[in-house]
Scaffold this motif. Structure first.
Motif, PDB file in Angstrom:
ATOM      1  N   ALA A 287       0.844  -1.195   0.000  1.00 13.88           N
ATOM      2  CA  ALA A 287       0.000   0.000   0.000  1.00 13.88           C
ATOM      3  C   ALA A 287       0.879   1.245   0.000  1.00 13.88           C
ATOM      4  O   ALA A 287       1.838   1.335   0.773  1.00 13.88           O
ATOM      5  CB  ALA A 287      -0.926   0.013   1.214  1.00 13.88           C
ATOM      6  N   PHE A 288       0.542   2.196  -0.869  1.00 12.25           N
ATOM      7  CA  PHE A 288       1.278   3.455  -0.936  1.00 12.25           C
ATOM      8  C   PHE A 288       0.312   4.592  -0.679  1.00 12.25           C
ATOM      9  O   PHE A 288      -0.637   4.803  -1.429  1.00 12.25           O
ATOM     10  CB  PHE A 288       1.940   3.621  -2.299  1.00 12.25           C
ATOM     11  N   SER A 289       0.523   5.319   0.423  1.00 11.85           N
ATOM     12  CA  SER A 289      -0.270   6.519   0.703  1.00 11.85           C
ATOM     13  C   SER A 289       0.578   7.740   0.356  1.00 11.85           C
ATOM     14  O   SER A 289       1.756   7.794   0.682  1.00 11.85           O
ATOM     15  CB  SER A 289      -0.700   6.567   2.169  1.00 11.85           C
ATOM     16  N   TYR A 290      -0.039   8.711  -0.321  1.00 13.53           N
ATOM     17  CA  TYR A 290       0.696   9.892  -0.769  1.00 13.53           C
ATOM     18  C   TYR A 290      -0.172  11.120  -0.575  1.00 13.53           C
ATOM     19  O   TYR A 290      -1.397  11.054  -0.536  1.00 13.53           O
ATOM     20  CB  TYR A 290       1.145   9.746  -2.225  1.00 13.53           C
ATOM     21  N   ASP A 291       0.490  12.258  -0.472  1.00 13.54           N
ATOM     22  CA  ASP A 291      -0.182  13.503  -0.129  1.00 13.54           C
ATOM     23  C   ASP A 291      -0.969  14.086  -1.296  1.00 13.54           C
ATOM     24  O   ASP A 291      -0.564  13.989  -2.458  1.00 13.54           O
ATOM     25  CB  ASP A 291       0.837  14.577   0.272  1.00 13.54           C
ATOM     26  N   MET A 292      -2.074  14.760  -0.964  1.00 11.64           N
ATOM     27  CA  MET A 292      -2.638  15.746  -1.879  1.00 11.64           C
ATOM     28  C   MET A 292      -1.625  16.887  -2.042  1.00 11.64           C
ATOM     29  O   MET A 292      -0.762  17.097  -1.184  1.00 11.64           O
ATOM     30  CB  MET A 292      -3.928  16.339  -1.312  1.00 11.64           C
ATOM     31  N   VAL A 293      -1.766  17.631  -3.135  1.00  9.42           N
ATOM     32  CA  VAL A 293      -0.910  18.792  -3.350  1.00  9.42           C
ATOM     33  C   VAL A 293      -1.125  19.789  -2.215  1.00  9.42           C
ATOM     34  O   VAL A 293      -2.258  20.156  -1.888  1.00  9.42           O
ATOM     35  CB  VAL A 293      -1.229  19.457  -4.699  1.00  9.42           C
TER      36      VAL A 293
ATOM     37  N   ARG B 236      -5.279  25.004  -1.999  1.00 12.77           N
ATOM     38  CA  ARG B 236      -6.417  25.706  -2.594  1.00 12.77           C
ATOM     39  C   ARG B 236      -5.992  26.952  -3.370  1.00 12.77           C
ATOM     40  O   ARG B 236      -6.836  27.783  -3.713  1.00 12.77           O
ATOM     41  CB  ARG B 236      -7.433  26.063  -1.503  1.00 12.77           C
ATOM     42  N   LYS B 237      -4.715  27.076  -3.660  1.00 14.11           N
ATOM     43  CA  LYS B 237      -4.209  28.222  -4.403  1.00 14.11           C
ATOM     44  C   LYS B 237      -3.679  27.836  -5.781  1.00 14.11           C
ATOM     45  O   LYS B 237      -3.851  28.575  -6.747  1.00 14.11           O
ATOM     46  CB  LYS B 237      -3.076  28.904  -3.621  1.00 14.11           C
ATOM     47  N   PHE B 238      -3.052  26.666  -5.877  1.00 16.79           N
ATOM     48  CA  PHE B 238      -2.403  26.301  -7.132  1.00 16.79           C
ATOM     49  C   PHE B 238      -3.434  26.143  -8.251  1.00 16.79           C
ATOM     50  O   PHE B 238      -4.427  25.432  -8.110  1.00 16.79           O
ATOM     51  CB  PHE B 238      -1.620  24.996  -6.973  1.00 16.79           C
ATOM     52  N   GLY B 239      -3.188  26.818  -9.358  1.00 19.41           N
ATOM     53  CA  GLY B 239      -4.051  26.694 -10.521  1.00 19.41           C
ATOM     54  C   GLY B 239      -5.382  27.404 -10.403  1.00 19.41           C
ATOM     55  O   GLY B 239      -6.275  27.184 -11.221  1.00 19.41           O
ATOM     56  N   ALA B 240      -5.536  28.284  -9.412  1.00 23.91           N
ATOM     57  CA  ALA B 240      -6.824  28.960  -9.218  1.00 23.91           C
ATOM     58  C   ALA B 240      -6.965  30.205 -10.074  1.00 23.91           C
ATOM     59  O   ALA B 240      -8.073  30.681 -10.294  1.00 23.91           O
ATOM     60  CB  ALA B 240      -6.997  29.317  -7.744  1.00 23.91           C
ATOM     61  N   ARG B 241      -5.860  30.751 -10.568  1.00 23.99           N
ATOM     62  CA  ARG B 241      -5.919  31.993 -11.346  1.00 23.99           C
ATOM     63  C   ARG B 241      -6.358  31.727 -12.789  1.00 23.99           C
ATOM     64  O   ARG B 241      -5.975  30.717 -13.388  1.00 23.99           O
ATOM     65  CB  ARG B 241      -4.558  32.680 -11.346  1.00 23.99           C
ATOM     66  N   ALA B 242      -7.118  32.656 -13.335  1.00 24.25           N
ATOM     67  CA  ALA B 242      -7.609  32.496 -14.701  1.00 24.25           C
ATOM     68  C   ALA B 242      -6.461  32.417 -15.696  1.00 24.25           C
ATOM     69  O   ALA B 242      -6.507  31.641 -16.662  1.00 24.25           O
ATOM     70  CB  ALA B 242      -8.535  33.655 -15.060  1.00 24.25           C
ATOM     71  N   GLU B 243      -5.400  33.199 -15.485  1.00 16.94           N
ATOM     72  CA  GLU B 243      -4.282  33.179 -16.421  1.00 16.94           C
ATOM     73  C   GLU B 243      -3.567  31.832 -16.438  1.00 16.94           C
ATOM     74  O   GLU B 243      -3.010  31.429 -17.466  1.00 16.94           O
ATOM     75  CB  GLU B 243      -3.292  34.296 -16.130  1.00 16.94           C
ATOM     76  N   ASP B 244      -3.579  31.111 -15.307  1.00 17.09           N
ATOM     77  CA  ASP B 244      -2.995  29.770 -15.298  1.00 17.09           C
ATOM     78  C   ASP B 244      -3.924  28.771 -15.976  1.00 17.09           C
ATOM     79  O   ASP B 244      -3.473  27.857 -16.673  1.00 17.09           O
ATOM     80  CB  ASP B 244      -2.708  29.326 -13.861  1.00 17.09           C
TER      81      ASP B 244
ATOM     82  N   MET C  95      -6.347  19.891 -10.067  1.00 20.12           N
ATOM     83  CA  MET C  95      -6.788  18.533 -10.360  1.00 20.12           C
ATOM     84  C   MET C  95      -5.839  17.848 -11.342  1.00 20.12           C
ATOM     85  O   MET C  95      -5.545  16.652 -11.221  1.00 20.12           O
ATOM     86  CB  MET C  95      -8.198  18.540 -10.934  1.00 20.12           C
ATOM     87  N   GLY C  96      -5.348  18.608 -12.309  1.00 19.51           N
ATOM     88  CA  GLY C  96      -4.412  18.043 -13.270  1.00 19.51           C
ATOM     89  C   GLY C  96      -3.117  17.613 -12.622  1.00 19.51           C
ATOM     90  O   GLY C  96      -2.564  16.555 -12.945  1.00 19.51           O
ATOM     91  N   LEU C  97      -2.610  18.421 -11.682  1.00 20.47           N
ATOM     92  CA  LEU C  97      -1.376  18.055 -10.997  1.00 20.47           C
ATOM     93  C   LEU C  97      -1.594  16.815 -10.136  1.00 20.47           C
ATOM     94  O   LEU C  97      -0.751  15.907 -10.110  1.00 20.47           O
ATOM     95  CB  LEU C  97      -0.877  19.230 -10.151  1.00 20.47           C
ATOM     96  N   GLN C  98      -2.727  16.756  -9.461  1.00 16.63           N
ATOM     97  CA  GLN C  98      -2.975  15.582  -8.612  1.00 16.63           C
ATOM     98  C   GLN C  98      -3.190  14.327  -9.443  1.00 16.63           C
ATOM     99  O   GLN C  98      -2.748  13.239  -9.063  1.00 16.63           O
ATOM    100  CB  GLN C  98      -4.168  15.840  -7.693  1.00 16.63           C
ATOM    101  N   LEU C  99      -3.835  14.447 -10.593  1.00 22.93           N
ATOM    102  CA  LEU C  99      -4.007  13.272 -11.447  1.00 22.93           C
ATOM    103  C   LEU C  99      -2.660  12.801 -11.982  1.00 22.93           C
ATOM    104  O   LEU C  99      -2.392  11.597 -12.035  1.00 22.93           O
ATOM    105  CB  LEU C  99      -4.963  13.598 -12.590  1.00 22.93           C
ATOM    106  N   TRP C 100      -1.822  13.739 -12.359  1.00 26.35           N
ATOM    107  CA  TRP C 100      -0.480  13.362 -12.822  1.00 26.35           C
ATOM    108  C   TRP C 100       0.314  12.720 -11.689  1.00 26.35           C
ATOM    109  O   TRP C 100       1.036  11.735 -11.911  1.00 26.35           O
ATOM    110  CB  TRP C 100       0.255  14.580 -13.367  1.00 26.35           C
TER     111      TRP C 100
ATOM    112  N   ILE D 249     -11.005  23.011  -5.493  1.00 23.20           N
ATOM    113  CA  ILE D 249     -10.438  23.170  -6.835  1.00 23.20           C
ATOM    114  C   ILE D 249      -9.708  21.911  -7.275  1.00 23.20           C
ATOM    115  O   ILE D 249      -9.584  21.662  -8.475  1.00 23.20           O
ATOM    116  CB  ILE D 249      -9.497  24.388  -6.926  1.00 23.20           C
ATOM    117  N   CYS D 250      -9.252  21.087  -6.320  1.00 21.35           N
ATOM    118  CA  CYS D 250      -8.548  19.858  -6.702  1.00 21.35           C
ATOM    119  C   CYS D 250      -9.498  18.815  -7.261  1.00 21.35           C
ATOM    120  O   CYS D 250      -9.059  17.773  -7.763  1.00 21.35           O
ATOM    121  CB  CYS D 250      -7.767  19.287  -5.522  1.00 21.35           C
ATOM    122  N   GLU D 251     -10.817  19.068  -7.197  1.00 20.59           N
ATOM    123  CA  GLU D 251     -11.810  18.155  -7.744  1.00 20.59           C
ATOM    124  C   GLU D 251     -12.577  18.776  -8.904  1.00 20.59           C
ATOM    125  O   GLU D 251     -13.497  18.158  -9.441  1.00 20.59           O
ATOM    126  CB  GLU D 251     -12.808  17.760  -6.651  1.00 20.59           C
TER     127      GLU D 251
END
Length: 625
Positions: free
Chosen positions: A142-148, A166-174, A182-187, A247-249
């Motif tokens: 079993a491997f447990s790993y952190d959310m971003v 709750r900050k990463f990827g929240a800006r419209a320009e990003d 969500m993309g970073l967590q899926l990766w 935002i991560c979902e």
């Protein structure tokens, strides 16, 4: 009349209530296995495009480090860190069986939900260490790993208490660049699966994933896009109502047409256990979500591969839920499940300092959030340079990659096959409007279109259809409250409407060609709709396309727009159709478009003019094409 109904749909009423993460969903009716398989392809593409992972990034070295092993009764625990991207560290704990031979063993990813303590949470309603210990004692890794942003997985400028979740990827320009949480967590989950596969004591054919709440979202997202999972158990997150509040979902564009029920069903026919609870938004698991997903398993002849259960409990991954998961994964992953007890034995969670990987400072090469975002944008620029076609074979590769990205970024289901589709036209429209020959659609960039101000006239051998806008209404906030996850932006609506107009006109027997002409913001809409037209003429003076801030306003914003080259990608997809770009002097870059037309052996169909052209000149161009 058909034409007026169509034009009225160019902009949905801004006063209409937008969908939110709490809006109810119905599961779509699916009539055949083939129809579902086609829908799964759409779901998978939409996930990857929405998450900024289309195409999947190159998988560089993980540089995984496993260290500080401790041994306990029936299991061991080690600290792990790896790099899904250079300079970004994903950390967690690896739980291995002891006393059960050398393996290879099944392996289970364990993403966690929004517990305050993240992967270290050990509470009555949920314990990540408890379920990892239970799995290891059963004979699984079993491997447990952190959310971003939690614990050890954070940016160099983040603190242990606020690592940027709750900050990463929240800006419209990003979001323009497809950069989102969500993309970073899926990766991270995809690379975590790569890590498990790399371990010599892991059976690569027996991989699974289970998580609760936000970790449940990660579970079915991973299962939908990665076929390596042999089984999955999403807990308290497959719902027909609440879809996830963080935002991560909520990747921009993800759920305009698809709900969590469909995304979870995309794993069929692989074994899946869905667990709900009476005290949260999965309280209808037995009546709504479970039967809906079961319908897909039945369609695929795999009814026995799905189970769904609901327990009397609040939002949780408690012992009762964990024991249901143990039994399900034991049945489908262990070679001799009948010899295993699925009741959770007493356990003792290790102190945090035994589980923590980076208690304090991150490694020296760890990036800050801004450095990481800058690196992701530069990686996309580099990829685009490599993607620009130089010959016919490269043009085909370009189309293969970019066309799905174009479709899903703009939220349209149009494909080139639709060009050949014909449906009975409206006789009233044909008789009244006399639409025939070459049709030039003029788009000026007004957001609100008044059907009463439509003009259709015959000029210089061309049928000119002009959309004249009414007074512009107040524009809804397209950034806050996960708006773009569930709703089309103004730009997406306008481009979709133009695509529909092109297709409807093409169905008229008297129409030979459908051309688009744009000015103002309409130049951007026309260029983005270009693949659905037979030719394009646009005034290129409206915007400085090099600046992100010029794509953040009403009618110019769509998440992921930079990943399809903004205006360039769609125009390149339209090659070898006739393309006239005028008023290009200044900051309008045409090199990549020119490369695509050269690769298509259609340089004579691309015309560039630095000065603005009068309407008469555009009409002459249209009549000749």
């Amino acid at each position: 009349m058909r034409v007026f109904l169509l034009l009225a749909s160019l902009t949905l009423p801004l006063s209409a209530e937008p969908k939110t993460h709490n809006s109810p969903w119905n599961f779509p009716e699916v009539e055949s296995r083939e129809a579902w398989q086609a829908r799964v392809k759409e779901i998978r593409e939409q996930i990857l495009v929405s998450c900024g992972l289309w195409p999947l990034p190159e998988k560089g070295p993980l540089n995984a480090v496993v260290f500080d092993k401790v041994e306990r009764d029936g299991y061991s625990i080690e600290k792990v860190h790896l790099q899904p991207y250079p300079g970004f560290y994903l950390a967690g704990n690896l739980y291995r069986p002891l006393g059960k031979g050398a393996g290879p063993f099944p392996a289970v990813l364990n993403p966690h939900g929004h517990w305050d303590q993240g992967r270290l949470a050990d509470e009555g309603n949920g314990s990540i260490p408890a379920r990892c210990i239970g799995l290891a004692r059963m004979g699984m890794i079993a491997f447990s790993y952190d959310m971003v942003g939690y614990n050890d997985t954070r940016f160099a400028d983040g603190t242990e208490a606020d690592g940027g979740h709750r900050k990463f990827g929240a800006r419209a320009e990003d979001q323009l660049w497809g950069i989102n949480s969500m993309g970073l967590q899926l990766w991270n989950s995809i690379r975590a699966l790569d890590f498990l596969e790399s371990l010599p004591d892991v059976d690569r054919k027996r991989l699974a994933c289970t998580g609760e709440s936000g970790g449940g979202t990660q579970t079915f997202m991973l299962a939908a896009v990665d076929g390596r999972l042999a089984a999955q158990v999403p807990v308290v997150m497959v719902s027909h109502s609440m879809q996830g509040g963080c935002i991560c979902e909520n990747a921009p564009g993800l759920r305009v047409d698809h709900s969590n029920m469909e995304i979870a069903a995309a794993a069929a026919p692989r074994p899946q256990l869905i667990i709900g609870a009476t005290g949260d938004w999965t309280k209808a698991t037995m009546e709504v979500e479970g039967p809906a997903v079961a319908g897909i398993y039945k369609l695929l002849g795999a009814e026995e591969k799905l189970n769904y259960q609901r327990f009397e409990a609040p939002h949780n991954y408690n012992q009762q839920s964990r024991e249901a998961m143990y039994e399900w994964l034991g049945r489908h992953l262990l070679e001799h499940p009948e010899a295993v007890s699925f009741k959770e034995a007493p356990y003792q969670k290790e102190p945090d300092d035994v589980l923590r990987v980076f208690p304090g400072k991150l490694p020296d090469d760890a990036l800050s959030m801004e450095e990481f975002i800058k690196a992701r944008k530069q990686a996309q620029r580099n990829h685009w340079k490599q993607l620009v076609p130089r010959d016919q074979a490269a043009l085909e590769r370009f189309r293969t990659e970019l066309f799905p990205a174009w479709r899903h970024t703009l939220q349209t289901d149009w494909t080139p096959a639709d060009r050949e589709k014909k449906s009975p036209p409206s006789a009233e429209w044909v008789a009244r409007e006399q639409v025939e020959g070459t049709v030039l659609i003029k788009v000026t960039g007004d957001l609100a279109v008044d059907p009463d101000k439509l003009q259709i006239e015959r000029r210089d051998g061309v049928t000119v259809m002009t959309f004249k806008g009414a007074a512009e209404d107040a524009v809804a906030d397209e950034i806050s409250n996960h708006f773009t996850t569930y709703n089309r932006t103004s730009l997406q609506k306008q481009v979709g409407a133009l695509i529909t107009v092109c297709q409807m006109l093409r169905e008229l027997p008297a129409v030979d060609r459908v051309l688009l002409s744009g000015s103002g913001r309409g130049s951007l809409w026309a260029m983005l709709a270009a693949p659905a037209a037979d030719g394009l003429a646009v005034d290129c003076s409206a915007l400085d396309f090099s600046l992100d801030e010029n794509f953040l306003g009403p009618g110019t914003f769509a998440p992921g727009l930079r990943r399809i080259g903004t205006y360039k990608g769609a125009a390149m997809l339209a090659a070898p159709n006739p393309l006239l770009l005028h008023h290009t002097g200044g900051k309008f870059a045409c090199f990549d478009i020119g490369a695509a037309y050269r690769a298509a052996d259609a340089e004579d169909r691309l015309e560039l003019a630095e000065a603005p052209l009068a309407e008469a000149e555009i009409l002459r161009w249209a009549a000749q094409k």
